[in-house]
Design a protein around this motif. Structure first.
Motif, PDB file in Angstrom:
ATOM      1  N   GLU A 180       0.811  -1.218   0.000  1.00  0.00           N
ATOM      2  CA  GLU A 180       0.000   0.000   0.000  1.00  0.00           C
ATOM      3  C   GLU A 180       0.843   1.267   0.000  1.00  0.00           C
ATOM      4  O   GLU A 180       0.343   2.344  -0.379  1.00  0.00           O
ATOM      5  CB  GLU A 180      -0.932   0.004   1.230  1.00  0.00           C
ATOM      6  N   GLN A 181       2.092   1.158   0.411  1.00  0.00           N
ATOM      7  CA  GLN A 181       2.986   2.321   0.404  1.00  0.00           C
ATOM      8  C   GLN A 181       3.639   2.533  -0.965  1.00  0.00           C
ATOM      9  O   GLN A 181       4.248   3.577  -1.190  1.00  0.00           O
ATOM     10  CB  GLN A 181       4.082   2.132   1.459  1.00  0.00           C
ATOM     11  N   VAL A 182       3.494   1.544  -1.841  1.00  0.00           N
ATOM     12  CA  VAL A 182       4.196   1.574  -3.132  1.00  0.00           C
ATOM     13  C   VAL A 182       3.233   1.756  -4.305  1.00  0.00           C
ATOM     14  O   VAL A 182       3.499   2.551  -5.217  1.00  0.00           O
ATOM     15  CB  VAL A 182       5.012   0.280  -3.325  1.00  0.00           C
ATOM     16  N   PHE A 183       2.111   1.041  -4.263  1.00  0.00           N
ATOM     17  CA  PHE A 183       1.185   1.052  -5.400  1.00  0.00           C
ATOM     18  C   PHE A 183       0.000   1.975  -5.145  1.00  0.00           C
ATOM     19  O   PHE A 183      -0.452   2.123  -4.004  1.00  0.00           O
ATOM     20  CB  PHE A 183       0.698  -0.377  -5.692  1.00  0.00           C
ATOM     21  N   ARG A 184      -0.491   2.575  -6.207  1.00  0.00           N
ATOM     22  CA  ARG A 184      -1.615   3.508  -6.081  1.00  0.00           C
ATOM     23  C   ARG A 184      -2.851   2.809  -5.533  1.00  0.00           C
ATOM     24  O   ARG A 184      -3.582   3.358  -4.709  1.00  0.00           O
ATOM     25  CB  ARG A 184      -1.930   4.133  -7.451  1.00  0.00           C
ATOM     26  N   THR A 185      -3.093   1.588  -6.012  1.00  0.00           N
ATOM     27  CA  THR A 185      -4.231   0.792  -5.555  1.00  0.00           C
ATOM     28  C   THR A 185      -3.762  -0.622  -5.255  1.00  0.00           C
ATOM     29  O   THR A 185      -2.998  -1.199  -6.030  1.00  0.00           O
ATOM     30  CB  THR A 185      -5.330   0.713  -6.642  1.00  0.00           C
ATOM     31  N   VAL A 186      -4.200  -1.181  -4.121  1.00  0.00           N
ATOM     32  CA  VAL A 186      -3.977  -2.593  -3.801  1.00  0.00           C
ATOM     33  C   VAL A 186      -5.351  -3.210  -3.564  1.00  0.00           C
ATOM     34  O   VAL A 186      -6.075  -2.804  -2.651  1.00  0.00           O
ATOM     35  CB  VAL A 186      -3.086  -2.775  -2.553  1.00  0.00           C
ATOM     36  N   ALA A 187      -5.715  -4.158  -4.414  1.00  0.00           N
ATOM     37  CA  ALA A 187      -7.058  -4.737  -4.374  1.00  0.00           C
ATOM     38  C   ALA A 187      -7.001  -6.249  -4.141  1.00  0.00           C
ATOM     39  O   ALA A 187      -5.926  -6.863  -4.168  1.00  0.00           O
ATOM     40  CB  ALA A 187      -7.785  -4.444  -5.683  1.00  0.00           C
ATOM     41  N   TYR A 188      -8.177  -6.832  -3.933  1.00  0.00           N
ATOM     42  CA  TYR A 188      -8.316  -8.286  -3.760  1.00  0.00           C
ATOM     43  C   TYR A 188      -9.352  -8.776  -4.758  1.00  0.00           C
ATOM     44  O   TYR A 188     -10.535  -8.459  -4.644  1.00  0.00           O
ATOM     45  CB  TYR A 188      -8.740  -8.617  -2.328  1.00  0.00           C
ATOM     46  N   SER A 189      -8.896  -9.540  -5.744  1.00  0.00           N
ATOM     47  CA  SER A 189      -9.778  -9.968  -6.825  1.00  0.00           C
ATOM     48  C   SER A 189     -10.540 -11.253  -6.507  1.00  0.00           C
ATOM     49  O   SER A 189     -11.414 -11.652  -7.272  1.00  0.00           O
ATOM     50  CB  SER A 189      -8.979 -10.149  -8.114  1.00  0.00           C
ATOM     51  N   GLY A 190     -10.200 -11.931  -5.415  1.00  0.00           N
ATOM     52  CA  GLY A 190     -10.976 -13.090  -4.981  1.00  0.00           C
ATOM     53  C   GLY A 190     -10.341 -14.435  -5.233  1.00  0.00           C
ATOM     54  O   GLY A 190     -10.357 -15.301  -4.375  1.00  0.00           O
ATOM     55  N   SER A 191      -9.772 -14.649  -6.410  1.00  0.00           N
ATOM     56  CA  SER A 191      -9.171 -15.950  -6.707  1.00  0.00           C
ATOM     57  C   SER A 191      -8.035 -15.795  -7.708  1.00  0.00           C
ATOM     58  O   SER A 191      -7.934 -14.788  -8.405  1.00  0.00           O
ATOM     59  CB  SER A 191     -10.216 -16.932  -7.248  1.00  0.00           C
ATOM     60  N   HIS A 192      -7.196 -16.813  -7.768  1.00  0.00           N
ATOM     61  CA  HIS A 192      -6.001 -16.781  -8.615  1.00  0.00           C
ATOM     62  C   HIS A 192      -6.346 -16.541 -10.088  1.00  0.00           C
ATOM     63  O   HIS A 192      -5.681 -15.742 -10.762  1.00  0.00           O
ATOM     64  CB  HIS A 192      -5.255 -18.116  -8.510  1.00  0.00           C
ATOM     65  N   ASP A 193      -7.345 -17.267 -10.585  1.00  0.00           N
ATOM     66  CA  ASP A 193      -7.681 -17.153 -12.010  1.00  0.00           C
ATOM     67  C   ASP A 193      -8.142 -15.750 -12.367  1.00  0.00           C
ATOM     68  O   ASP A 193      -7.852 -15.245 -13.453  1.00  0.00           O
ATOM     69  CB  ASP A 193      -8.736 -18.185 -12.402  1.00  0.00           C
ATOM     70  N   VAL A 194      -8.827 -15.084 -11.423  1.00  0.00           N
ATOM     71  CA  VAL A 194      -9.292 -13.720 -11.680  1.00  0.00           C
ATOM     72  C   VAL A 194      -8.117 -12.750 -11.655  1.00  0.00           C
ATOM     73  O   VAL A 194      -8.062 -11.793 -12.446  1.00  0.00           O
ATOM     74  CB  VAL A 194     -10.375 -13.310 -10.659  1.00  0.00           C
ATOM     75  N   VAL A 195      -7.142 -12.992 -10.774  1.00  0.00           N
ATOM     76  CA  VAL A 195      -5.944 -12.146 -10.733  1.00  0.00           C
ATOM     77  C   VAL A 195      -5.271 -12.102 -12.100  1.00  0.00           C
ATOM     78  O   VAL A 195      -5.001 -11.020 -12.646  1.00  0.00           O
ATOM     79  CB  VAL A 195      -4.936 -12.654  -9.673  1.00  0.00           C
ATOM     80  N   VAL A 196      -4.969 -13.263 -12.656  1.00  0.00           N
ATOM     81  CA  VAL A 196      -4.228 -13.289 -13.921  1.00  0.00           C
ATOM     82  C   VAL A 196      -5.065 -12.723 -15.063  1.00  0.00           C
ATOM     83  O   VAL A 196      -4.554 -12.053 -15.962  1.00  0.00           O
ATOM     84  CB  VAL A 196      -3.694 -14.708 -14.222  1.00  0.00           C
ATOM     85  N   GLN A 197      -6.378 -12.941 -15.028  1.00  0.00           N
ATOM     86  CA  GLN A 197      -7.252 -12.385 -16.061  1.00  0.00           C
ATOM     87  C   GLN A 197      -7.275 -10.861 -16.011  1.00  0.00           C
ATOM     88  O   GLN A 197      -7.196 -10.186 -17.054  1.00  0.00           O
ATOM     89  CB  GLN A 197      -8.682 -12.929 -15.894  1.00  0.00           C
ATOM     90  N   LYS A 198      -7.361 -10.316 -14.790  1.00  0.00           N
ATOM     91  CA  LYS A 198      -7.442  -8.855 -14.655  1.00  0.00           C
ATOM     92  C   LYS A 198      -6.118  -8.164 -14.988  1.00  0.00           C
ATOM     93  O   LYS A 198      -6.114  -7.043 -15.499  1.00  0.00           O
ATOM     94  CB  LYS A 198      -7.907  -8.492 -13.243  1.00  0.00           C
ATOM     95  N   VAL A 199      -5.006  -8.841 -14.694  1.00  0.00           N
ATOM     96  CA  VAL A 199      -3.717  -8.278 -15.097  1.00  0.00           C
ATOM     97  C   VAL A 199      -3.580  -8.375 -16.618  1.00  0.00           C
ATOM     98  O   VAL A 199      -3.133  -7.423 -17.280  1.00  0.00           O
ATOM     99  CB  VAL A 199      -2.553  -9.001 -14.394  1.00  0.00           C
ATOM    100  N   PRO A 213      -2.418 -22.343 -10.665  1.00  0.00           N
ATOM    101  CA  PRO A 213      -3.428 -21.590 -11.415  1.00  0.00           C
ATOM    102  C   PRO A 213      -2.826 -20.844 -12.610  1.00  0.00           C
ATOM    103  O   PRO A 213      -3.462 -20.733 -13.666  1.00  0.00           O
ATOM    104  CB  PRO A 213      -3.993 -20.614 -10.379  1.00  0.00           C
ATOM    105  N   TYR A 214      -1.613 -20.313 -12.430  1.00  0.00           N
ATOM    106  CA  TYR A 214      -0.977 -19.640 -13.559  1.00  0.00           C
ATOM    107  C   TYR A 214      -0.626 -20.649 -14.644  1.00  0.00           C
ATOM    108  O   TYR A 214      -0.862 -20.404 -15.835  1.00  0.00           O
ATOM    109  CB  TYR A 214       0.280 -18.899 -13.119  1.00  0.00           C
TER     110      TYR A 214
END
Length: 301
Positions: A180-199, A213-214
């Motif tokens: 949180e001190q480095v990135f403008r936003t730190v979020a929680y997407s819920g699951s691994h597959d959603v993380v990679v999709q959103k990135v 999952p990756y």
């Protein structure tokens, strides 16, 4: 020997045998359950989990003779609660949820088995392909690159070991800063597959998720969200149960999991889990996470 004395001995034997008859039912093996329910932390799409954990359920049913069903739950906490309250008899946990279950259940919790890869698990930091973020040697370098860039970052679930706690811990350890001190936003997407999709689709510049999952993501998604850093190794997932299920039933489930590679359903499930097979495991291997959670470790806002 006097008749009165013999009669006294006979009475004592009868009393002793009666007491034994009362004790025996208590020490008998627990009766096998009429049904086994499996739950798992939802770290992939519900469709995939129903398909492949359904295969594991069918394998366990065939191996034990006990009707077995996989029931999908919507969040990590519900998985812990299901096992702790007895609504499920077998749960697929990450290390954090294993620790949380132990903190709720104490010695009633028993780890049954883990994958071969779970004794040396890794997480990946991935970046959007158009963000211009190349591989880094460590997370201090990533933090330095991010300075003033307004980059955004996503973890998976807050209760995830490999998509939150360990990546967060490694980031703080190596960079000396909270995400949180480095990135403008730190979020929680819920699951691994959603993380990679959103990135991959550019909703976030960066994210963290576990290796399997990756690895099972499509090549197109991987190309849009390449790996920029691989974490050190740590202990992660396991199958856990309730000791009240009984030693005999637990041993049968343990044998079924270690023999997962012997059935067609099991082989397909192992392919999904990115594993060659299950191995012996003990709760002692996860107690470090219990102490970590009790210490009040930083798990984000």
């Amino acid at each position: 020997m006097p008749i009165k004395f013999l009669f006294s001995i006979l009475i004592a034997l009868v009393v002793a045998l009666g007491a034994l008859a009362v004790v025996v039912p208590v020490v008998q093996a627990a009766k096998a359950p009429a049904k086994l329910t499996i739950v798992a932390i939802p770290d992939d799409s519900a469709e995939n989990m129903r398909e492949f954990f359904g295969l594991i359920a069918r394998h366990i049913e065939a191996a034990t003779g006990i009707p077995t069903e996989y029931v999908h739950v919507e969040n990590y906490a519900a998985t812990v609660t299901a096992l702790a309250t007895g609504r499920a008899q077998l749960a697929w946990f990450g290390a954090v949820t294993t620790a949380q279950a132990y903190m709720m259940m104490g010695d009633e919790l028993e780890v049954v088995a883990a994958r071969d890869i779970d004794k040396a698990f890794i997480s990946y930091f991935v970046a959007n392909a158009d963000a211009g973020i190349g591989p880094v040697k460590d997370l201090k370098e990533l933090a330095e690159l991010a300075a003033g860039k307004n980059w955004t970052f996503t973890f998976g679930s807050k209760s995830s070991t490999s998509s939150h706690l360990m990546p967060r811990s490694f980031f703080a350890e190596q960079s000396g800063k909270r995400p949180e001190q480095v990135f403008r936003t730190v979020a929680y997407s819920g699951s691994h597959d959603v993380v990679v999709q959103k990135v991959a689709n550019g909703e976030f510049h960066l994210g963290a998720l576990g290796q399997p999952p990756y690895d099972r993501a499509s090549e197109a998604i991987k190309a849009r969200a390449p790996i920029i850093y691989t974490t050190p190794k740590f202990t992660n997932y396991c199958f856990a149960t309730r000791k009240s299920l009984g030693r005999q039933t637990i041993d049968r489930i343990h044998a079924a999991l270690l023999g997962l590679h012997e059935s067609e359903e099991g082989k397909k499930a192992l392919g999904y889990l990115k594993s060659q097979g299950f191995v012996d495991a003990d709760i002692s291997e996860w107690m470090g996470y219990v102490e970590l959670l009790k210490s009040g470790v930083d798990i984000g806002n």
